[in-house]
Design a protein around this motif. Structure first.
Motif, PDB file in Angstrom:
ATOM      1  N   ALA A 100       0.830  -1.204   0.000  1.00 26.76           N
ATOM      2  CA  ALA A 100       0.000   0.000   0.000  1.00 26.76           C
ATOM      3  C   ALA A 100       0.867   1.257   0.000  1.00 26.76           C
ATOM      4  N   LEU A 101       1.983   1.211   0.735  1.00 21.29           N
ATOM      5  CA  LEU A 101       2.902   2.358   0.742  1.00 21.29           C
ATOM      6  C   LEU A 101       3.495   2.587  -0.650  1.00 21.29           C
ATOM      7  N   ALA A 102       3.884   1.497  -1.304  1.00 22.19           N
ATOM      8  CA  ALA A 102       4.439   1.622  -2.653  1.00 22.19           C
ATOM      9  C   ALA A 102       3.390   2.166  -3.620  1.00 22.19           C
ATOM     10  N   ALA A 103       2.140   1.704  -3.480  1.00 22.81           N
ATOM     11  CA  ALA A 103       1.062   2.189  -4.350  1.00 22.81           C
ATOM     12  C   ALA A 103       0.822   3.673  -4.132  1.00 22.81           C
ATOM     13  N   LEU A 104       0.834   4.096  -2.870  1.00 16.53           N
ATOM     14  CA  LEU A 104       0.652   5.526  -2.573  1.00 16.53           C
ATOM     15  C   LEU A 104       1.796   6.342  -3.151  1.00 16.53           C
ATOM     16  N   ALA A 105       3.018   5.823  -3.068  1.00 16.94           N
ATOM     17  CA  ALA A 105       4.171   6.531  -3.632  1.00 16.94           C
ATOM     18  C   ALA A 105       4.044   6.652  -5.149  1.00 16.94           C
ATOM     19  N   VAL A 106       3.530   5.609  -5.792  1.00 15.89           N
ATOM     20  CA  VAL A 106       3.334   5.651  -7.243  1.00 15.89           C
ATOM     21  C   VAL A 106       2.312   6.719  -7.607  1.00 15.89           C
ATOM     22  N   ILE A 107       1.208   6.782  -6.847  1.00 15.29           N
ATOM     23  CA  ILE A 107       0.171   7.781  -7.131  1.00 15.29           C
ATOM     24  C   ILE A 107       0.719   9.188  -6.962  1.00 15.29           C
ATOM     25  N   VAL A 108       1.473   9.411  -5.887  1.00 11.29           N
ATOM     26  CA  VAL A 108       2.051  10.738  -5.644  1.00 11.29           C
ATOM     27  C   VAL A 108       3.016  11.114  -6.768  1.00 11.29           C
ATOM     28  N   ALA A 109       3.859  10.173  -7.181  1.00 13.63           N
ATOM     29  CA  ALA A 109       4.819  10.452  -8.248  1.00 13.63           C
ATOM     30  C   ALA A 109       4.107  10.749  -9.562  1.00 13.63           C
ATOM     31  N   LEU A 110       3.075   9.966  -9.881  1.00 12.33           N
ATOM     32  CA  LEU A 110       2.324  10.195 -11.117  1.00 12.33           C
ATOM     33  C   LEU A 110       1.588  11.534 -11.071  1.00 12.33           C
ATOM     34  N   ALA A 111       1.030  11.871  -9.909  1.00 15.51           N
ATOM     35  CA  ALA A 111       0.321  13.144  -9.787  1.00 15.51           C
ATOM     36  C   ALA A 111       1.283  14.327  -9.936  1.00 15.51           C
ATOM     37  N   ILE A 112       2.459  14.218  -9.340  1.00 14.80           N
ATOM     38  CA  ILE A 112       3.454  15.285  -9.488  1.00 14.80           C
ATOM     39  C   ILE A 112       3.865  15.424 -10.949  1.00 14.80           C
ATOM     40  N   GLY A 113       4.087  14.298 -11.609  1.00 13.90           N
ATOM     41  CA  GLY A 113       4.455  14.347 -13.014  1.00 13.90           C
ATOM     42  C   GLY A 113       3.350  14.904 -13.890  1.00 13.90           C
ATOM     43  N   ALA A 114       2.088  14.530 -13.579  1.00 14.15           N
ATOM     44  CA  ALA A 114       0.962  14.973 -14.404  1.00 14.15           C
ATOM     45  C   ALA A 114       0.701  16.466 -14.240  1.00 14.15           C
TER      46      ALA A 114
END
Length: 312
Positions: free
Chosen positions: A40-54
């Motif tokens: 779940a932590l890794a998934a949250l990190a992926v979402i944050v990274a994708l949101a920052i990139g987007a």
């Protein structure tokens, strides 16, 4: 949550029902439970990274892929890692119009986030209103509203969205409206089920016996106690909205070609995939997959934490 009413001077008073823990402590406890799962932590990190990139795409990528003045047809179909005429490396290659694929993907991902969050928020608001109204008033109002919800739930969301987009036309606003209509029923059904249980408790009966406005009873007393399952549904429906938008755009009935969309990128590149230009469809598909899977994993962990059976 208090389940009993108190009397003061012969007058029935509504219990304040303050939580045993402060909001800050609840958040700390929630985060402590959430980080127990590294997935779940890794998934949250992926979402944050994708949101920052987007949302930071205009500052992170080399070009605006939807500004025709910035495109050079000589850069069409560059393979990943090639240097274009602009002097910068196209890490994920370019498409048939010379657009940098990484730039196009991040711009399309921003559109997906905006559509998913907007549709999810609006569907949540409408679903909560319908569900609370049906559970609170009961009788014919409840029967009418919930039969409409049940009828809608019997139809596949993608089919309903296709019909609505065909009627409304293409565009971001039209897609959001179609997704709201297709998804609010899930929130309404969940709200109604939770609110029906809470409605029978003493603190709601005490609130109803006072001259409090109905809207205050609904949104100040009843709503806070039905939010946990709604949070889980909202997480899943945001991922579903992103998937539906990509599906509609892939089928050619979603966003127009002038709007960035992961579904449109996948559709445009699909016809070139047998020519060896795999990056045109594969990379947008990978970003879409990671986005949807990460959101669902976060939703699964939230559901696990908020499930009362896990507190035994």
């Amino acid at each position: 949550m208090a389940d009993s009413a108190t009397t003061t001077g012969g007058t029935l008073a509504v219990p304040a029902a303050p939580p045993a823990e402060t909001r800050a402590m609840r958040l700390r406890n929630f985060w402590s439970d959430y980080r127990q799962s590294w997935v779940a932590l890794a998934a949250l990190a992926v979402i944050v990274a994708l949101a920052i990139g987007a949302f930071g795409a205009p500052f992170l990528v080399p070009q605006d892929p939807y500004d025709l003045a910035n495109l050079d047809w000589m850069d069409a179909f560059l393979t990943p890692g090639e240097v274009g005429t602009g002097g910068y490396v196209h890490l994920l290659g370019t498409d048939n119009a010379g657009r940098d694929m990484l730039s196009a993907i991040l711009y399309g991902l921003r559109t997906s986030f905006v559509i998913g969050l907007s549709a999810g928020a609006l569907a949540l608001a409408i679903g909560i209103t319908v569900g609370l109204t049906a559970a609170y008033f009961g009788g014919r109002i409840e029967a009418l509203l919930m039969r409409v919800v049940d009828l809608q739930l019997s139809m596949p969301a993608i089919l309903l969205a296709l019909v609505l987009v065909a009627v409304l036309g293409q565009g971001v606003f039209q897609i959001i409206l179609a997704l709201v209509v297709a998804q609010y029923a899930y929130f309404a059904r969940t709200t109604h089920g939770a609110a029906t249980v809470e409605r029978r408790k003493d603190y709601i009966e005490a609130a109803r016996s006072t001259p409090l406005p109905t809207r205050r009873v609904l949104f100040s007393h009843l709503l806070p106690n039905v939010l946990p399952p709604l949070i889980v549904v909202a997480t899943v429906q945001v991922a579903s909205a992103i998937s539906l938008e990509a599906t509609l755009s892939f089928l050619g009935v979603g966003l127009p070609l002038t709007e960035p969309s992961l579904g449109t990128l996948i559709s445009n590149g699909f016809k070139y995939i047998h020519a060896g230009r795999y990056w045109l469809s594969i990379y947008p598909g990978i970003f879409l997959m990671f986005t949807v899977v990460a959101i669902n994993l976060v939703g699964d962990q939230v559901r696990t934490i908020l499930d009362p059976r896990n507190s035994r």
